[in-house]
Write an enzyme that holds these catalytic residues in place. Structure first.
Site, PDB file in Angstrom:
ATOM      1  N   SER A   1      57.173 101.514  91.177  1.00  0.00           N
ATOM      2  CA  SER A   1      58.594 101.992  90.774  1.00  0.00           C
ATOM      3  C   SER A   1      58.577 103.417  91.280  1.00  0.00           C
ATOM      4  O   SER A   1      57.619 103.985  91.610  1.00  0.00           O
ATOM      5  CB  SER A   1      58.761 101.719  89.236  1.00  0.00           C
ATOM      6  OG  SER A   1      57.764 102.463  88.658  1.00  0.00           O
TER       7      SER A   1
ATOM      8  N   LEU B   1      56.534  98.746  73.386  1.00  0.00           N
ATOM      9  CA  LEU B   1      56.822  97.335  74.035  1.00  0.00           C
ATOM     10  C   LEU B   1      57.039  97.824  75.398  1.00  0.00           C
ATOM     11  O   LEU B   1      58.081  98.684  75.763  1.00  0.00           O
ATOM     12  CB  LEU B   1      58.203  96.807  73.335  1.00  0.00           C
ATOM     13  CG  LEU B   1      58.604  95.785  74.241  1.00  0.00           C
ATOM     14  CD1 LEU B   1      57.669  94.510  74.476  1.00  0.00           C
ATOM     15  CD2 LEU B   1      59.939  95.083  73.381  1.00  0.00           C
TER      16      LEU B   1
ATOM     17  N   SER C   1      55.690  87.409  86.019  1.00  0.00           N
ATOM     18  CA  SER C   1      55.113  87.008  87.229  1.00  0.00           C
ATOM     19  C   SER C   1      53.607  86.642  86.756  1.00  0.00           C
ATOM     20  O   SER C   1      52.791  87.478  86.034  1.00  0.00           O
ATOM     21  CB  SER C   1      54.793  88.374  87.916  1.00  0.00           C
ATOM     22  OG  SER C   1      53.988  88.008  89.059  1.00  0.00           O
TER      23      SER C   1
ATOM     24  N   GLN D   1      51.101  89.171  88.138  1.00  0.00           N
ATOM     25  CA  GLN D   1      50.985  90.317  87.336  1.00  0.00           C
ATOM     26  C   GLN D   1      50.432  90.291  85.990  1.00  0.00           C
ATOM     27  O   GLN D   1      49.203  91.070  85.570  1.00  0.00           O
ATOM     28  CB  GLN D   1      52.419  90.920  87.058  1.00  0.00           C
ATOM     29  CG  GLN D   1      52.984  91.552  88.453  1.00  0.00           C
ATOM     30  CD  GLN D   1      54.387  92.096  88.304  1.00  0.00           C
ATOM     31  OE1 GLN D   1      55.147  91.737  87.316  1.00  0.00           O
ATOM     32  NE2 GLN D   1      54.724  92.844  89.353  1.00  0.00           N
TER      33      GLN D   1
ATOM     34  N   CYS E   1      65.499 100.816 102.437  1.00  0.00           N
ATOM     35  CA  CYS E   1      65.747 101.283 101.051  1.00  0.00           C
ATOM     36  C   CYS E   1      65.283 102.795 100.913  1.00  0.00           C
ATOM     37  O   CYS E   1      66.055 103.555 100.011  1.00  0.00           O
ATOM     38  CB  CYS E   1      64.608 100.358 100.065  1.00  0.00           C
ATOM     39  SG  CYS E   1      65.074  98.839  99.732  1.00  0.00           S
TER      40      CYS E   1
END
Length: 395
Positions: A149, A183, A210, A213, A366
């Site tokens: 990210s 969380l 995932s 992951q 992107c």
């Protein structure tokens, strides 16, 4: 850069003559000129066409997707796709190109409007298609914590420092203290969970869709008060002092925004804080980018500012809205350089179906999305509506 010349490129080392043009070629030449892009020019952002026939196919079958697929197949090239696409986006050429892909875009619009593509039965698809393709790729492309990210570059000189600064800023914005329960919705490979537990003493529950992951996140967080669960956010129960969601909201879909915020409100303690880190756009988009939908993030959707506000009202109180979209350009370019440098070691596993060119187009286009300021990156902090806390924003 890795040697990735395709068969079609090898057969045409120089672009064909542009003395005579079809109607489609002439249209593209004139359209590109509006963004200071030359067809078969010699500047880094100019487009070299190896197979002019793709231009006609693009106009008849949906320009944005056909344009991207033609690049993947070696029918055109450009030294700096990020610079070329920045000019395309800044001049809004993609909006005019989309007019020629009416049927394709209508299909995307109707799909987004009628079908809930992010319902619980479909929620795990993006994990299988994108995140489960192999941890070795992401290890080489990302920083040491595998944070996928936008980083925060204000006081950083490299990707590792910029991701550390981002994680630390998130924990400080959440006013995280030892012993608090956190969380992490969409925990990725566990980088934030590990950071919050190790440096801030939090007890973390991370969730992901995932399997790859989850497995690696559990390894990263071994020995820390961290639980990594393979579960959809809508199935969660309990209550948490703090909630964070980084780079996951783009997979929620506008039909589920109210459910998402209702779930967060239900799970958040009365005096808690919630931080949402998400890509965003100022204008609502019907449907999704066809290339991203087909090849990168199935069922994804870029949130717009108005819908975030409208669907969170009454459930959460807005405390802070921070935009650092240009930092995503720099983050994506760092990922691209890492990916390109690692390609000689990755190509035997991934070089199927033009994977290198697909990934290059994805990362660089992107980067252009944020460089042109079409895309934004928001960190939004919320509290509960009845909370009496006084929140002080920070940067």
């Amino acid at each position: 850069m890795a040697n990735t010349t395709s068969a079609s490129e090898a057969a045409a080392q120089t672009p064909p003559s542009t003395e005579k043009h079809t109607a489609a070629e002439q249209f593209f030449i004139e359209l590109a000129a509006e963004a200071d892009i030359r067809i078969n020019g010699d500047r880094p952002w100019d487009i070299r066409v190896y197979d002019p026939s793709f231009l006609s196919r693009a106009l008849s079958s949906g320009a944005p997707l056909a344009f991207a697929e033609a690049y993947m197949q070696g029918h055109w090239d450009c030294d700096r796709i990020d610079e070329m696409m920045t000019r395309v986006l800044h001049a809004h050429l993609e909006r005019r190109l989309k007019k020629f892909g009416t049927l394709q875009l209508l299909k995307a619009y109707l799909s987004a409007a009628v079908i809930n593509k992010q319902d619980p039965n479909r929620a795990f698809k993006v994990g299988e298609v994108h995140y489960d393709i192999g941890n070795d790729l992401y290890r080489r492309m990302l920083d040491s914590r595998m944070i996928y990210s936008c980083a925060f570059w204000a006081d950083a000189d490299n990707l590792e420092e910029a991701q550390y600064q981002k994680l630390d800023m998130i924990c400080r914005k959440l006013e995280l203290k030892p012993g608090m329960t956190l969380l992490d919705i969409g925990c990725g490979w566990g980088g934030l969970a590990e950071f919050a537990a190790r440096h801030y003493g939090a007890k973390v529950t991370g969730i992901t869709i995932s399997k790859e992951q989850q497995r690696l996140a559990q390894e990263h967080c071994a020995g820390l008060p961290v639980e990594i669960r393979l579960v959809d956010y809508r199935a969660l129960e309990g209550q948490f002092d703090r909630i964070v969601s980084v780079g996951m909201f783009e997979h929620v879909g506008h039909k589920n925004y109210r459910t998402y915020f209702d779930t967060v409100s239900r799970l958040l303690a009365d005096d808690g804080l919630f931080l949402l880190h998400t890509i965003g756009t100022d204008r609502q988009q019907n449907g999704v980018d066809p290339f991203i939908e087909k090849y990168i993030f199935p069922n994804g959707e870029i949130p717009c500012r108005k819908l975030i506000n409208d669907t969170s009202l009454g459930l959460l109180r807005l405390e802070d809205w921070h935009n650092f979209g240009p930092d995503y350009d720099r983050t994506l370019m760092a990922w691209w350089h890492n990916f390109d440098a690692a390609w000689p070691e990755l190509k035997d596993k991934y070089d199927q179906g033009h994977f290198y060119r697909m990934w290059k187009y994805y990362l660089l286009s992107c980067a252009a999305y944020f460089r042109s300021r079409e895309g934004q990156l928001w960190q939004i902090v919320y509290s509960k509506p009845d909370s009496m806390r006084e929140y002080r924003s920070l940067r």
